[in-house]
Design a protein around this motif. Structure first.
Motif, PDB file in Angstrom:
ATOM      1  N   LEU A 242      12.792  41.832  40.898  1.00 33.42           N
ATOM      2  CA  LEU A 242      11.414  42.307  40.913  1.00 33.42           C
ATOM      3  C   LEU A 242      11.348  43.779  40.538  1.00 33.42           C
ATOM      4  O   LEU A 242      12.162  44.577  40.985  1.00 33.42           O
ATOM      5  CB  LEU A 242      10.815  42.132  42.317  1.00 33.42           C
ATOM      6  CG  LEU A 242      10.852  40.720  42.900  1.00 33.42           C
ATOM      7  CD1 LEU A 242      10.295  40.719  44.312  1.00 33.42           C
ATOM      8  CD2 LEU A 242      10.107  39.744  42.011  1.00 33.42           C
ATOM      9  N   ARG A 243      10.379  44.070  39.703  1.00 32.72           N
ATOM     10  CA  ARG A 243      10.061  45.469  39.478  1.00 32.72           C
ATOM     11  C   ARG A 243       8.737  45.738  40.154  1.00 32.72           C
ATOM     12  O   ARG A 243       7.811  44.925  40.059  1.00 32.72           O
ATOM     13  CB  ARG A 243       9.969  45.778  37.979  1.00 32.72           C
ATOM     14  CG  ARG A 243      11.294  46.233  37.375  1.00 32.72           C
ATOM     15  CD  ARG A 243      11.182  46.557  35.893  1.00 32.72           C
ATOM     16  NE  ARG A 243      10.642  45.450  35.112  1.00 32.72           N
ATOM     17  CZ  ARG A 243       9.399  45.416  34.635  1.00 32.72           C
ATOM     18  NH1 ARG A 243       8.581  46.435  34.845  1.00 32.72           N
ATOM     19  NH2 ARG A 243       8.986  44.385  33.924  1.00 32.72           N
ATOM     20  N   LEU A 244       8.641  46.842  40.829  1.00 34.98           N
ATOM     21  CA  LEU A 244       7.413  47.142  41.565  1.00 34.98           C
ATOM     22  C   LEU A 244       6.564  48.142  40.803  1.00 34.98           C
ATOM     23  O   LEU A 244       7.082  48.991  40.070  1.00 34.98           O
ATOM     24  CB  LEU A 244       7.760  47.704  42.955  1.00 34.98           C
ATOM     25  CG  LEU A 244       8.593  46.777  43.837  1.00 34.98           C
ATOM     26  CD1 LEU A 244       8.812  47.402  45.213  1.00 34.98           C
ATOM     27  CD2 LEU A 244       7.940  45.411  43.973  1.00 34.98           C
ATOM     28  N   ASP A 245       5.281  48.031  40.993  1.00 33.82           N
ATOM     29  CA  ASP A 245       4.348  48.957  40.369  1.00 33.82           C
ATOM     30  C   ASP A 245       4.572  50.365  40.927  1.00 33.82           C
ATOM     31  O   ASP A 245       4.879  50.527  42.111  1.00 33.82           O
ATOM     32  CB  ASP A 245       2.916  48.509  40.674  1.00 33.82           C
ATOM     33  CG  ASP A 245       1.907  49.267  39.831  1.00 33.82           C
ATOM     34  OD1 ASP A 245       1.670  48.840  38.696  1.00 33.82           O
ATOM     35  OD2 ASP A 245       1.397  50.305  40.326  1.00 33.82           O
ATOM     36  N   ALA A 246       4.429  51.362  40.064  1.00 37.73           N
ATOM     37  CA  ALA A 246       4.658  52.746  40.497  1.00 37.73           C
ATOM     38  C   ALA A 246       3.789  53.097  41.694  1.00 37.73           C
ATOM     39  O   ALA A 246       4.185  53.887  42.558  1.00 37.73           O
ATOM     40  CB  ALA A 246       4.400  53.711  39.343  1.00 37.73           C
ATOM     41  N   ALA A 247       2.626  52.491  41.772  1.00 37.16           N
ATOM     42  CA  ALA A 247       1.717  52.798  42.887  1.00 37.16           C
ATOM     43  C   ALA A 247       2.347  52.454  44.228  1.00 37.16           C
ATOM     44  O   ALA A 247       2.048  53.084  45.254  1.00 37.16           O
ATOM     45  CB  ALA A 247       0.400  52.037  42.713  1.00 37.16           C
TER      46      ALA A 247
END
Length: 580
Positions: A92-97
């Motif tokens: 998983l890549r997470l949103d910068a937010a």
RNA sequence: GGCCCCGUAGCUCAGGGGAUAGAGCGACCGCCUCCUAAGCGGUAGGUCACAGGUUCGAAUCCUGUCGGGGCCGCCA
């Protein structure tokens, strides 16, 4: 805010949805589903093994499950990417937010960030040090003291109700020896020649005890038989020794909640009661032990003793609780003491022992298992040796040669903070090298320095900001727009901070405080790395030309400092603001 | 003889069911007119002691072997 727990909850709810839609069978067990930081950062921010774990029970291909999972996770705004990889990992890549809000959460939580509740307020007793009250604490005690104290801090932070306890071995023959040794110093104080016979404690530390005895008793104990003065001198000297030990512990920053006395168990029926309870369970009998295999003690002969059937609770042989002369063995009051701890209502017991007590582990666990009806787990941590060095050369210590190193000397030489950190840079069951020169060295060889230096750099940034007239209080920083923090090195630092709550839980579950020290080293490393990138890329510096450009960076630095401080607090180490 | 701990890069050690096994030191090559270079980046370096087993998957769990340390009735 435990980001890993949050994302895991997200994964579980996605799996629930797959069950609801009939894509997965009913009744699957999700406990083995984990969300972890991937080994390789190129794999993304988090990885879950869900598809691999569930493939077999669900009777499906891992990839199929992973695909279904990926689609659902992508619907969540926090997830920016979900790729199936390897044997069925879902990366998983997470949103910068997500990272930005985590940074904000750290600033808002302050030193509470990472506090866990897995302990569920359960009562845990950590018994440690428990050095014989016959002299000052020496280096051998330091590591156990630090590990026990840091473990207690860790468990408290993870939600346990912790009691730190010291068991005073004041009931055996060694305190009689102490009394006789102190008595000689008493005679010395009265102007007589002390007779420090073989087997007595020769240390100078008993000279003031002799003086104090003189002050208290004058010459009234002189030329009297041992039966006249032994008990009084013993109690007096033991008390003096304990006062000294408390001071030694205080110098190391260790404070006990409770000191329990072995002697207090005698004459109160507590030992008898504990043994009787075992007897009621048919775990006590009169018998003769098999001779130990291998080389026999020369005077070995079979004798009938009162034995504890510890083999019924996992021990290898039954253990004597009474000597052949009918008096208690050391084990008997130990049983009573642990029974007392169980009776006080602890949900869990932890003993920190020296590695030379390894042979004691099984019988002690057997006793606690029997006395608590298997309800109270006892974890025993064996602390391996500390090998002293000075300038790379082994530092031999010997009582006779006068190079007997006390805890106090170590603390005076190295400082409590350095000593404590160093003692936690190894797992408890591995021997540890302690070099008096190296621990004071200001280089990255020295993990204490390395971590402190990171914190000092952060404080340097805050100082600069304040000099510029910017408001860099946590309340202000937590309100700053962090969307400008996008560089991989910045996000890597935040990701490392995100691991802190997870690390606290793992370390607490395993009673492994050393993990905190290793984590802090990694966190410091990410900070130093980002710092130095600022050499090449000006945009990565924490202090920028304008306040608006600086504040997000400073928020990041400050958040890192918060986590470092939280970690050091568990180790019992004071963060430094500035290197000198 | 029995029990416990350890064996991972030249050295010191993390990791203790998951992907191409990591870090520091040491070696080699780089980075300061610039927030602390007391630092950072890169390269080289591994049959995770050995042999079986369990598993979709083992450095990790199990069994055995070897090597190092510790303990081994009436010491605490």
């Amino acid at each position: 805010m435990n980001l890993f727990a949050e994302i895991r909850a997200l994964v579980i709810s996605a799996l629930d949805d797959m069950v609801a839609k009939g894509e997965l069978p009913q009744g699957l067990d999700f406990t083995a589903v984990a969300v972890e930081p991937p080994r390789d950062a190129a794999h993304g921010d988090m990885a879950t093994n869900a598809a691999m774990v569930l493939a077999k029970p669900a009777g499906q291909q891992p990839r199929q499950i992973a695909e279904g999972l990926a689609g659902r996770l992508m619907a969540d705004p926090r997830v920016a990417g979900a790729d199936v990889a390897g044997p069925g990992f879902l990366n998983l890549r997470l949103d910068a937010a997500v990272w930005h809000s985590l940074t904000r959460a750290v600033l808002l939580a302050g030193k509470e960030y990472g506090r866990a509740s897995i302990g569920q307020k359960q009562k845990v007793n950590v018994e440690f040090v428990s050095a014989n009250p016959t002299g000052p604490m020496h280096v051998g005690h330091v590591r156990g003291a630090v590990v026990g104290d840091a473990l207690a801090n860790l468990l408290a932070f993870a939600g346990w109700d912790v009691t730190r306890e010291y068991y005073i071995n004041d009931g055996g023959a060694q305190v009689d020896v102490l009394a006789r040794s102190a008595y000689e110093r008493y005679r010395e104080a009265l102007g007589l020649e002390p007779e420090i016979r073989e087997g007595l404690y020769p240390g100078d530390y008993l000279i003031p005890v002799g003086e104090a005895l003189k002050a208290k008793y004058g010459d009234s104990l002189l030329d009297k038989g041992e039966q006249y003065w032994l008990a009084e001198v013993r109690d007096f000297a033991t008390e003096q020794m304990m006062a000294m030990i408390r001071e030694d512990l205080a110098a190391l920053g260790v404070r006990m909640d409770l000191y329990s006395s072995e002697k207090a168990l005698y004459g109160t029926g507590q030992i008898e009661a504990a043994i009787q309870r075992l007897r009621d369970m048919d775990l006590i009998y009169e018998g003769v032990l098999e001779p130990p295999k291998g080389q026999l003690p020369e005077d070995w002969e079979p004798r009938e003793q009162t034995l504890f059937r510890s083999t019924a609770h996992g021990d290898d042989v039954d253990r004597p609780v009474k000597k052949s002369d009918g008096s208690w063995t050391y084990f008997a009051p130990d049983i009573a003491y642990h029974y007392d701890k169980v009776s006080r209502g602890y949900d869990q017991l932890i003993d920190i022992f020296g590695a030379d007590h390894g042979g004691y582990v099984k019988r002690m666990k057997a006793a606690v298992s029997a006395l608590s009806g298997g309800k109270v787990p006892l974890d025993i941590k064996l602390i391996q040796l500390v090998k002293l060095f000075k300038g790379g050369q082994p530092f031999k210590m010997s009582k006779r040669a006068g190079t007997f190193v006390t805890l106090r000397e170590v603390v005076e030489q190295a400082g409590a903070d350095v000593t404590r950190f160093m003692m936690l840079t190894r797992k408890n069951d591995v021997a540890l090298d302690f070099d008096f020169d190296k621990v004071l060295e200001q280089s990255k060889d020295n993990p204490v320095f390395y971590v402190q230096y990171a914190n000092a750099r952060i404080n340097s940034v805050l100082r600069k900001a304040r000099e510029a007239g910017w408001i860099v209080e946590d309340a202000t920083l937590s309100g700053v727009d962090l969307s400008g923090l996008t560089h991989p090195a910045e996000l890597a630092l935040i990701a490392k901070m995100a691991e802190w709550p997870r690390l606290v839980e793992i370390a607490a579950k395993g009673n492994e405080p050393h993990r905190v020290a290793f984590y802090l080293y990694e966190l410091a490393s990410d900070l130093h790395s980002l710092w130095n990138r600022g050499n090449d890329e000006l945009s990565l510096r924490f202090v920028q030309d304008s306040e608006s450009a600086s504040l997000p960076k400073i928020a990041l630095a400050r958040a890192t400092g918060v986590v470092i401080s939280a970690g050091l607090a568990i180790l019992g180490v004071t963060p430094v603001e500035e290197m000198r």
